[in-house]
Design a protein around this motif. Structure first.
Motif, PDB file in Angstrom:
ATOM      1  N   SER A 137       0.781  -1.284   0.005  1.00  0.00           N
ATOM      2  CA  SER A 137       0.109   0.020  -0.020  1.00  0.00           C
ATOM      3  C   SER A 137       0.696   1.188   0.043  1.00  0.00           C
ATOM      4  O   SER A 137       2.106   1.163   0.397  1.00  0.00           O
ATOM      5  N   VAL A 139       2.062   4.381   1.737  1.00  0.00           N
ATOM      6  CA  VAL A 139       1.921   4.759   3.070  1.00  0.00           C
ATOM      7  C   VAL A 139       2.146   6.258   3.407  1.00  0.00           C
ATOM      8  O   VAL A 139       1.979   6.997   4.385  1.00  0.00           O
ATOM      9  N   ASP A 140       2.812   6.836   2.327  1.00  0.00           N
ATOM     10  CA  ASP A 140       3.182   8.079   2.511  1.00  0.00           C
ATOM     11  C   ASP A 140       3.424   8.908   1.004  1.00  0.00           C
ATOM     12  O   ASP A 140       3.694   8.146   0.179  1.00  0.00           O
ATOM     13  N   SER A 153       4.520   0.376   1.511  1.00  0.00           N
ATOM     14  CA  SER A 153       4.624  -0.262   2.830  1.00  0.00           C
ATOM     15  C   SER A 153       5.937  -1.015   2.966  1.00  0.00           C
ATOM     16  O   SER A 153       6.265  -1.464   4.187  1.00  0.00           O
ATOM     17  N   ASP A 167      -7.750   5.527  -4.672  1.00  0.00           N
ATOM     18  CA  ASP A 167      -7.610   4.653  -3.630  1.00  0.00           C
ATOM     19  C   ASP A 167      -9.078   4.480  -2.952  1.00  0.00           C
ATOM     20  O   ASP A 167      -8.953   4.427  -1.737  1.00  0.00           O
ATOM     21  N   LEU A 170     -12.702   6.328   0.918  1.00  0.00           N
ATOM     22  CA  LEU A 170     -12.082   6.804   2.152  1.00  0.00           C
ATOM     23  C   LEU A 170     -10.618   7.043   1.884  1.00  0.00           C
ATOM     24  O   LEU A 170      -9.672   6.522   2.658  1.00  0.00           O
ATOM     25  N   SER A 171     -10.034   7.313   0.798  1.00  0.00           N
ATOM     26  CA  SER A 171      -8.808   7.443   0.202  1.00  0.00           C
ATOM     27  C   SER A 171      -7.734   8.181   1.256  1.00  0.00           C
ATOM     28  O   SER A 171      -7.780   9.204   1.848  1.00  0.00           O
ATOM     29  N   ARG A 172      -6.764   7.126   1.487  1.00  0.00           N
ATOM     30  CA  ARG A 172      -5.795   7.556   2.237  1.00  0.00           C
ATOM     31  C   ARG A 172      -4.532   8.619   1.639  1.00  0.00           C
ATOM     32  O   ARG A 172      -4.228   9.449   2.418  1.00  0.00           O
ATOM     33  N   THR A 173      -4.500   8.309   0.497  1.00  0.00           N
ATOM     34  CA  THR A 173      -3.529   9.248  -0.304  1.00  0.00           C
ATOM     35  C   THR A 173      -4.092  10.640  -0.502  1.00  0.00           C
ATOM     36  O   THR A 173      -3.572  11.543  -0.667  1.00  0.00           O
ATOM     37  N   ASP A 175      -5.699  12.064   1.596  1.00  0.00           N
ATOM     38  CA  ASP A 175      -5.645  12.713   2.829  1.00  0.00           C
ATOM     39  C   ASP A 175      -3.821  13.176   2.881  1.00  0.00           C
ATOM     40  O   ASP A 175      -3.433  14.317   3.291  1.00  0.00           O
ATOM     41  N   LEU A 176      -3.202  12.227   2.505  1.00  0.00           N
ATOM     42  CA  LEU A 176      -1.755  12.430   2.332  1.00  0.00           C
ATOM     43  C   LEU A 176      -1.400  13.795   1.665  1.00  0.00           C
ATOM     44  O   LEU A 176      -0.150  14.449   2.002  1.00  0.00           O
TER      45      LEU A 176
END
Ligand SMILES: Cc1cc2nc3c(=O)[nH]c(=O)nc-3n(C[C@H](O)[C@H](O)[C@H](O)COP(=O)(O)OP(=O)(O)OC[C@H]3O[C@@H](n4cnc5c(N)ncnc54)[C@H](O)[C@@H]3O)c2cc1C
Length: 393
Positions: A137, A139-140, A153, A167, A170-173, A175-176
């Protein structure tokens, strides 16, 4: 164009149906593309049935045809929809959507999500310019006007001229990248399964806004439909925990015999409902596509249709930039991508949310509004055609 092993022109986070489509749209260019997904290669290569039957508009079918996907899906998986009926509570009145008079063309086709993913994945694998990085995934991610740096990851650091987040809602990227979004957790879930039933469906889809539940019936092969039941989350979870026999009894009861005798034709799947609208669809050297940009409520069956159109637009902007000797992360191009997608998707997104608000509210005023709404829709052809056009886009 990018050269070293960890340096790419474009990195896409997420090999869902939209991320895969985007990579497929770029696959014939000289761009070096990395497609990163947290899922293992095995599950991306053999996507399991996830309950979703995607209602595709003609516009989407022509994009899938251009990508070589439509013809790669066998005919048995494509179920035509010859009409749709919208029902309200126990009223016998139905708002009807039919193909234009004299047209033999269906309104659209239903195709299992896993078959679309499968066909897209096979196309991606046959193109060597797209590198699949599975089982990792993102991660940053950091971005600036000069480019993006993405950390996986497994600790690997990749660089790209353009980073594309695909993604999901609820896309984490997202947010990043520091892009805000309106995320609305609706507190309801959709329970989905295929059923075999006694009564013929005549390839008609039904959306039935009943009291405290919404039932959609999507016609598949003869005598088989996909049933989508939207309930408060705790009710949906209770239903999911029932054994097959009790589940079927309750389902038949909730359908009030509309389909006749039913038997289960698949496992049950559940989707907690969340809608998302990102405040921006781009940032320096980055863009959002698919549900990461706009996560639609599934009731109007348009999330993938919008995501597919959006990725085509972004890919077109990138390919045009290359032809004209411009930067593939040109802010003006990304800005145009955002404003066109916003213009196309906003009416449908907001109309869907209003519809859901009215049809999931049991207040007397809301019940009256939906009764009036359906009749207006039927008797004012421009309203019906307007809705049909909006859905067909
Ligand atoms: C019940 C239901 C019915 C629907 N019916 C329809 C319909 O009829 N018509 C229609 O047009 N749309 C429909 N939709 C919407 C459609 O399914 C979605 O719009 C579409 O699947 C979105 O695709 P996506 O690629 O953006 O996201 P997804 O398909 O969710 O894919 C996201 C991918 O990102 C990966 N990922 C997540 N986080 C990371 C990370 N940090 N790093 C790397 N990878 C990551 C995931 O593993 C996944 O593969 C429906 C949706 C639901 C829930």
């Amino acid at each position: 164009m990018a050269s070293s092993d960890d340096s790419f022109d474009i990195i896409v986070a997420g090999a869902g149906s939209v991320g895969l489509s985007f990579a497929a749209s770029l696959a014939k260019s000289d761009l070096k593309v990395a497609l990163v997904d947290q899922q293992a290669l095995e599950s991306l290569a053999n996507p399991p049935f996830d309950g979703r039957e995607i209602a595709l508009t003609h516009a989407s079918i022509s994009i899938l045809r251009e990508l070589g996907v439509w013809d790669a899906i066998s005919a048995g998986y494509k179920s035509p929809v010859h009409g749709a009926r919208v029902l309200n509570g126990s009223s016998r009145f139905a708002l009807c959507f039919d193909p234009p008079r004299g047209s033999a063309e269906p309104l659209g086709f239903l195709v299992p999500n896993c078959r679309i993913r499968d066909a897209l994945f096979k196309i991606i694998r046959s193109h060597h310019r797209v590198q699949l990085l599975c089982g990792h995934s993102v991660v940053d991610a950091t971005n600036s006007r000069k480019g993006a740096v993405v950390k996986l990851s497994d600790g690997r650091r990749l660089t790209a001229r353009l980073f594309v987040a695909a993604d999901s809602r609820l896309s984490r990227t997202r947010d990043l990248l520091g892009i805000a979004a309106d995320i609305n957790r609706l507190g309801s879930s959709m329970v989905i399964c295929r059923v075999r039933h006694e009564r013929a469906h005549h390839q008609l889809a039904i959306e039935w806004f009943d009291h405290h539940q919404t039932i959609a019936v999507l016609p598949l092969m003869e005598g088989v439909s996909s049933l989508l039941l939207t309930l408060r989350a705790n009710e949906a979870n209770r239903l999911l925990d029932l054994d097959d026999d009790l589940f079927l009894i309750e389902l038949t009861d909730r359908c009030r015999g509309r389909l006749g005798k039913m038997t289960l034709a698949s496992k049950r799947h559940i989707y907690p409902l969340v809608t998302t609208w990102a405040h921006n669809f781009w940032a320096p050297s980055a863009a959002l596509i698919g549900d990461a940009a706009i996560g639609m409520h599934p009731v109007t069956a348009h999330g993938f249709n919008i995501g597919l159109g959006g990725q085509k637009q972004l890919a077109h902007g990138i390919l045009t930039a290359i032809r004209n000797g411009h930067d593939i992360a040109d802010p003006d191009m990304l800005r145009r991508y955002e404003s066109r997608l916003r213009l196309r998707a906003a009416p449908l997104y907001h109309a869907t949310n209003i519809l859901v608000g009215i049809y999931s509210n049991e207040h007397r005023a809301a019940r009256f509004a939906r009764h009036v709404g359906l009749r207006l829709g039927q008797h004012l052809p421009f309203v019906r055609h307007g809705i049909a056009n909006m859905l067909g886009r």
